[in-house]
Design an enzyme around this catalytic site. Structure first.
Site, PDB file in Angstrom:
ATOM      1  CG  ASP A 171     -69.270 -77.465 -12.861  1.00 51.49           C
ATOM      2  OD1 ASP A 171     -67.898 -77.748 -13.341  1.00 51.49           O
ATOM      3  OD2 ASP A 171     -69.819 -77.050 -11.711  1.00 51.49           O
ATOM      4  CE1 TYR A 196     -66.408 -77.693  -6.512  1.00 48.74           C
ATOM      5  CE2 TYR A 196     -64.825 -78.888  -4.573  1.00 48.74           C
ATOM      6  CZ  TYR A 196     -66.105 -78.807  -5.374  1.00 48.74           C
ATOM      7  OH  TYR A 196     -67.435 -78.208  -4.563  1.00 48.74           O
ATOM      8  CE  LYS A 204     -70.020 -83.383 -15.405  1.00 51.93           C
ATOM      9  NZ  LYS A 204     -68.823 -83.583 -14.070  1.00 51.93           N
TER      10      LYS A 204
END
Ligand code: B12
Ligand code: B12
Ligand SMILES: Cc1ncc(COP(=O)(O)O)c(C=O)c1O
Ligand SMILES: Cc1ncc(COP(=O)(O)O)c(C=O)c1O
Lengths: 523, 250, 523, 250
Positions: free
Chosen positions: C302, C267, C374
């Site tokens: 995500d 990330y 998640k």
């Protein structure tokens, strides 16, 4: 529109349910065949071409039927006395006859001998022209569907307009059709079902709905014909053949090419306190007209669930569907015109409420595989929380898609607040479109196990329905209604509105429309 | 066309609107009365309180429907209309080539702590947005995209180094008016670093800007929701290429 | 939490995917083992008990590590120079040493001989007390879970607070927990990931989030402990071990009993332009700490789908999950602590978008049956149409339920507008509760056929993931990142922020925390 | 407790509200400006137009967020608070029996074309609502429920025949203010038919009534959303049984 069977229902139970429904409803059909009503007679005159209203707005069909009934009683039917009076030659046509009769200048009596034959022939011919209009409209519909086409998807999308003003309704209906509605239902003004006449002409003054009138029907159908061509699919028009004037409205609907009509075997009794006998008589006639006109009826089982609990009373919906089916078949309606109703009305707080809805919806789907079932949105448990409302409507849409419903009455997030706003319809249609496009294929993945929660629940409801039907057969349908079996309403056969407009048919009862419809010469 | 309008529920002129909000009061009749008081102060007539739900012990959420009594005068609506011709890439390239005689240099960035580059990338990257290619695709534009979280001093230095004709800044995070603070800081820094004549055209964009507030924020132009690259390219040509020197960025 | 397998995935493909991920990530682990960073060293000092900040707010760990690095370089590790200086006896403790060093009064050098042994022992002991705190917190957590209990349902409900002010966050978090949240995530201020230090103390001035600080962690955890007892379930606390200070935040999280931390292998590289080497080194250390602390990591797949198309790039999510899994296992995290991320980000206009989401979600569920996955809500295709937004969130919730996701990050109807309001959370929770209660059992009925749309799509994505992993193995992971393989971002290994804080470990590199963690003596 | 409050988004005092409405104008920049003009007239500061969607060719739907500048003064909130003690069925029965010495007669109906009986049934039928039994359950009350769509003259005649102490009327349909018209018609008919001293207590209820408008509509009391049977029974006792003759319905 047969759906692949997702549930194993016990075939013996299904057969038992149908035969009990027949036994429960049969005697009521016999009763209906033995009676007439003011509205049946007025509808006959409407088919014979009598239109218009007196200066107070009372339709000539009312004035004329009342005059005949007063002089001869209703039991012979009005056709022969009326056409005998016409044959007497003093009045050039029905309208002029009605005017004269209103002025007190006509005497009516049931003709006999050759006068009877003459009157019968005149009446037959006059009514035949009404049936010709109906038949022509039916052909026009099927031609338009052939050339313009049907909606590309199932369920068909059913939207409501309800401004009270036909001239506000029309552009809103056209906008809704452009935005995706396949069916436009024009909601009626709150009071109309209790009016014992059909208002005349174009109207602008309804409360929470627009009056059902022949002219309003014509105007809206013409507007939707235009829009149908524009959007490339035949947009259907729906209204209400319900209340005290059910037969007349059915006739007006047939002659003005409505495509669907709300028409339930017990709604008027339970929710409008209309006399049960009046209702069953009117209902049979109106359904025969619908059958002739190729109009899909929409039954009103959803209404039970607005007053009774949707889980506890689930089987009353099934029972009512079976009764509606029997009455409809008997009146000549094929499965393809049977828009049996049911609704997503379980309290969302009930655990597994969505799966219970699926079970109920699948039960209906499977019991009536060839009927264009009408799936109705949540109303009772909708609140002023419009955000939650739109969510619930989404799950309602999903249940409709997953269980293969045929007609989807689109729910509005403002259900608990106002009759739909322009933007409510837009938001609601967007909701439907999302669910259809995003999850339409879920049927492939949805396989409730044979011994699972959904199958068990569906069979449980079917079992309760069979038990209740057994009880109704034992008690008789009219007594069951009197006992509050449906929608928790108690309606005795000699109570309710409109009983004074019912008459047992005399030996010599004659009605050319009844003759044509019972003769079964529908096109 | 009528110039005075009201909101439309289901009938022309009914004025109907929907409103929701939370009040920091526990749910009771007084809270509902307070909600109606607010609706009335907002000019909603015969407000219907259709939903009231406690959130915890100290707050209540409300949904209100009713008729807004205000009239909207369409003639008084102020909008930043496009006051320049919309050009296609070919026209932009030709104009720059013919009239400027060199490549037009655009420096882009998300400044401050904002890391939402999708918006500026939509304008600058070849990929573009809404079916239009971004400014990198324009042969006669030279695009330097500095990306996310660029400090204002770094942006100014780079703009000076590149001799930028225009600086394009994106601001998406608006909490505590971050976008306004950052834009003001940026325009002030350029004013400080460069004399008026040499200052690049300052353009900011982002979904929550009010396009009318350019002057107030010290920039030349603001673009909001739904901007496409050609909007921006056409504007740059109009201001930098077409415009006379007297119309230099103020 | 193993789910019954709803999909038939080709086991050879699954095995191939895992072995390719290992081959792709292996070299990066070797690289991580060969380097240290300023933040790893600062984290070590934090474990050793150094806290506080200078009057400008620069933490003493920064001042001290910078001073040592300047004098000796980072490559030996700071522990020995620091503890050697402390052993010299002029300074009673680390804090006083840091003060003195900041005043320019301390000379550091890597000790040798017995001085080295002494320093090492001191350093070991100091750091051990940090690990003791972590271990004690882990025990406290498991005791509290034992006595108070876990949430009764899956998925666990994950809610965000984001006021920027810890003292507004606390009551909002407590309210959210009372309203049903099982996990509270405190969103960080926008700028924090690029700060090369961790702010000190309780903070009230974040933008769109609240600074992650040791004190904020402590305050929030204490508040939630109180609420956990009140609501009868242990409410978990989540924050971000991400950005330039990942290792330090991991240490602070362990010592203050956070329960989950966002921690992704790529990330920072992709979305914050942090140097890849810095990231991988920091990441390994932080994950080792998380493993020690029993903290569930949440990976950030995500995020890819906010810049890349969720259908086209679906396989990049799978690839990233497999890499995250490998890195996590290597760092000592068991499956039960692997909150691999994925998201409902397909454009709702794409036909069958919901079923595509189901396919992707099932693929993840099946590939990682024992991981607490998640499931992240729609963000990119959320618009200012909040009515539609709440509907989309409902279908997101449904997909989560149908596919057995473990952690549900609750979507907000105002996603495109503002950071969540109090009422947004309430509406969102009501949405979750409806879906869970009404449709929770749908898993019983959901059986995508082995050759159906969903199964085909899942296997297609798996196939694409295997192909891409093959390419990454060929190119090397760092080069693949440089080429824009993930999230369309190109990040070369020598670019990005924080590279100056990376050093190749020298021969004599020593770090007592690394020693403990690599030694694998985690409790 | 502070008496001045503002709406609460995520911070005390931020004033944030959500608003949606349709304008009868085609979607373009001017329409968006018009939407913001309305928001501003409603007292919304720095309004954010977050959604604009054309509905057909002539209308546009908007969603706006922003800070309402109005202050709500809790001290100025007018609510019809319960100004009588809440009694349970036993207490009601005792009061009626002891003080009135006969059964108290209640006649209920949905008047006009309104057929929504669920609300009045909730108050009157044994089944009741919200876990409370309806007035039929009260031994000392005699309940005559006329049901739906009762014409006003029929209601008056029946009330006279039954010597009703109170008439309870429900009105749910509010389109074109049907509920207000019907209520006024009803109260006027009772005023015409009976002298003040002999007129039954007039009570109306329904989800969209403003409880403050009793005087204006010529009735004694209005009950709105969430009313329970004991609210009503207690009120009846208070007004008919407890109150001195001087407090007869006005
Ligand atoms: C994608 C996204 C992200 C991605 C960003 C990836 C990236 N590389 O950009 C990731 C996941 C990293 C992210 C992170 C965060 N995000 Co974010 N994110 C979004 C999201 C979902 C979409 C934004 C987007 O890409 N829109 C699409 C582009 C094309 O639209 P646009 O930016 O408006 O651009 C158009 C116009 O505005 C204009 N334009 C824009 N800029 C410019 C510049 C110029 C010069 C011109 C001419 C035109 C122009 O032209 C563009 C094309 O038409 C929104 C929610 C939503 N659905 O809107 C939240 C949102 C923007 N994020 C938000 C937040 C708070 C964050 C975080 C700060 C949360 C946190 N504390 O961790 C973080 C940190 C980011 C940071 N430091 O800034 C908030 C902002 C709230 C507010 N109003 O202040 C939002 C609204 C979500 C929410 N409700 O909380 N986010
Ligand atoms: C159930 C229902 C029906 C049923 C009614 C069955 C029946 N026997 O009552 C059926 C299906 C028949 C029906 C039909 C229609 N309905 Co209807 N219906 C509803 C629905 C779904 C629920 C109403 C309800 O039962 N609420 C529950 C009760 C308990 O609540 P309540 O009435 O508010 O009562 C409480 C208080 O207000 C108070 N109270 C109420 N009355 C009284 C009286 C006294 C004296 C006291 C003290 C207290 C009191 O105490 C009660 C308990 O707390 C609403 C939508 C909704 N979700 O609200 C639409 C709704 C009321 N219906 C509506 C409409 C328009 C119709 C129709 C007119 C549509 C049409 N044109 O065909 C028809 C015709 C009905 C007619 N002629 O009046 C609209 C009204 C719009 C408006 N604001 O004007 C609504 C809001 C739906 C909509 N959005 O369009 N409906
Ligand atoms: C069969 C039927 N008729 C009529 C109506 C409408 O009511 P009204 O009789 O007031 O027109 C409904 C209500 O949905 C219905 O289901
Ligand atoms: C792994 C990870 N870290 C951090 C963040 C938050 O961004 P920032 O680095 O700005 O705190 C995210 C965003 O959701 C994330 O997924």
């Amino acid at each position: 529109m047969s759906a692949a069977p997702l549930l194993r229902l016990d075939p013996d139970q299904v057969a038992r349910a149908r035969s009990l429904a027949e036994r429960a409803a049969g005697p009521v059909v016999d009763m209906a065949r033995g009676h007439t009503t003011v509205s049946v007679e007025r509808a006959t005159l409407r088919l014979a071409g009598l239109t218009g209203a007196d200066p107070e707005g009372i339709p000539w069909v009312n004035r004329l039927v009342d005059a005949v009934a007063e002089q001869t009683g209703l039991e012979h039917g009005v056709a022969l006395p009326v056409f005998a009076a016409l044959a007497a030659g003093d009045h050039p046509d029905l309208t002029r006859l009605a005017h004269a009769s209103a002025a007190g200048g006509v005497e009516f009596e049931p003709p006999t001998g050759t006068a009877r034959t003459t009157a019968r022939n005149l009446a037959r011919a006059a009514v035949a022209s009404g049936f010709d209009r109906i038949d022509a409209q039916r052909r026009t519909r099927s031609d338009m569907v052939d050339t313009i086409g049907d909606p590309p998807q199932r369920p068909w999308i059913y939207l409501i307009v309800a401004t009270g003003d036909i001239y506000e309704d029309i552009p809103q209906a056209q906008a809704a059709a452009r935005a995706g509605a396949d069916i436009i239902a024009v909601i009626r003004s709150t009071g109309q079902s209790l009016l014992d006449y059909v208002p005349e002409g174009a109207t602008r003054e309804g409360f929470a709905g627009t009056y059902a009138t022949g002219e309003n029907f014509r105007l809206m159908r013409a507007a939707l014909d235009e829009t149908s061509r524009e959007v490339g699919r035949y947009v259907r028009l729906c209204n209400y053949a319900s209340g005290l004037c059910m037969p007349e409205i059915a006739a007006l609907a047939g002659m003005n090419r409505l495509d669907m009509m709300l028409n339930d075997c017990m709604y008027g009794i339970l929710f409008r306190d209309i006399n049960p006998v009046r209702t069953f008589v009117d209902q049979r006639f109106s359904r025969q007209i619908h059958a002739r006109a190729g109009i899909i009826i929409n039954t009103g089982e959803d209404n039970y669930l607005t007053t009774a609990d949707a889980v506890e009373a689930a089987h009353t919906v099934t029972v009512s569907q079976l009764l509606n089916e029997y009455f409809a078949h008997e009146a000549g309606l094929p499965d393809g015109l049977l828009g049996l109703g049911h609704a997503f009305e379980i309290n969302p707080e009930v655990p597994q409420s969505f799966r219970l809805e699926l079970a109920h919806a699948l039960l209906a789907r499977q019991l009536f595989p060839d009927a264009p079932l009408k799936w109705m949105p949540p109303t009772r448990h909708m609140t002023g929380d419009v955000f939650r409302g739109n969510l619930l409507d989404g799950f309602f849409n999903l249940a409709g898609v997953m269980t293969g419903q045929s007609i989807l009455l689109v729910g509005m997030m403002t259900e608990a607040v106002v009759t739909p706003w322009l933007s409510d319809r837009d938001i609601a249609l967007q909701n439907v479109r999302y669910v259809l496009d995003a999850a339409g294929g879920l049927t492939e993945d949805f396989h409730p196990p044979a011994d699972g929660f959904i199958a068990r629940r569906a069979n449980e409801v079917l079992g309760e329905a069979v038990d209740l039907l057994g009880k109704i057969v034992d008690d008789g349908l009219l007594d069951a209604i009197a006992d509050g079996t449906f929608g928790i309403m108690k309606r005795p056969p000699d109570g309710g509105r409109g009983l004074e407009g019912v008459a047992e048919r005399a030996e010599d009862y004659y009605n050319p429309a009844v003759e044509a419809l019972d003769g079964g010469d529908a096109a | 066309m009528t110039r005075i309008v009201r909101p439309y529920g289901d009938t022309t002129g009914d004025g109907m609107v929907q409103l929701s909000f939370t009040l920091p009061v526990p749910h009771d009749k007084r809270a509902e009365g307070a909600a109606l008081q607010l609706a009335s102060k907002m000019g909603i007539d015969a407000a219907m309180l259709v939903h009231a739900k406690p959130i915890g012990e100290a707050h209540t959420f409300f949904v209100v429907y009713g008729a807004a009594t205000h009239l909207i005068n369409l003639d008084e609506v102020k909008v930043v209309e496009r006051d320049y011709p919309l050009l296609n890439p070919k026209e932009v390239n030709e104009a720059v080539k013919e009239k400027l005689g060199r490549k037009l240099c655009v420096v882009g960035a998300c400044i401050g702590t904002d890391a939402h580059t999708v918006g500026i990338d939509a304008i600058l990257n070849i990929k573009g947005v809404a079916g239009e290619k971004g400014l990198e695709y324009y042969r006669e534009l030279r695009v330097v995209n500095l990306g996310a979280q660029v400090a204002v001093p770094d942006l100014v230095n780079r703009a000076v180094d590149e001799e930028a004709d225009a600086v394009l800044v994106s601001q998406v995070v608006t909490q505590k008016d971050a976008h306004l603070h950052n834009t003001r800081e940026m325009s002030a820094a350029f004013r400080e670093a460069l004399p008026p004549g040499r200052r690049p055209l300052l353009v900011v964009g982002g979904p929550r800007f009010d396009e009318n507030s350019a002057a107030e924020l010290g920039v030349d132009r603001i673009f909001s929701r739904g901007t496409t690259p050609s909007d921006v390219a056409s504007y740059l040509v109009h201001r930098i290429v077409t415009a006379a020197p007297s119309e230099e960025p103020a």
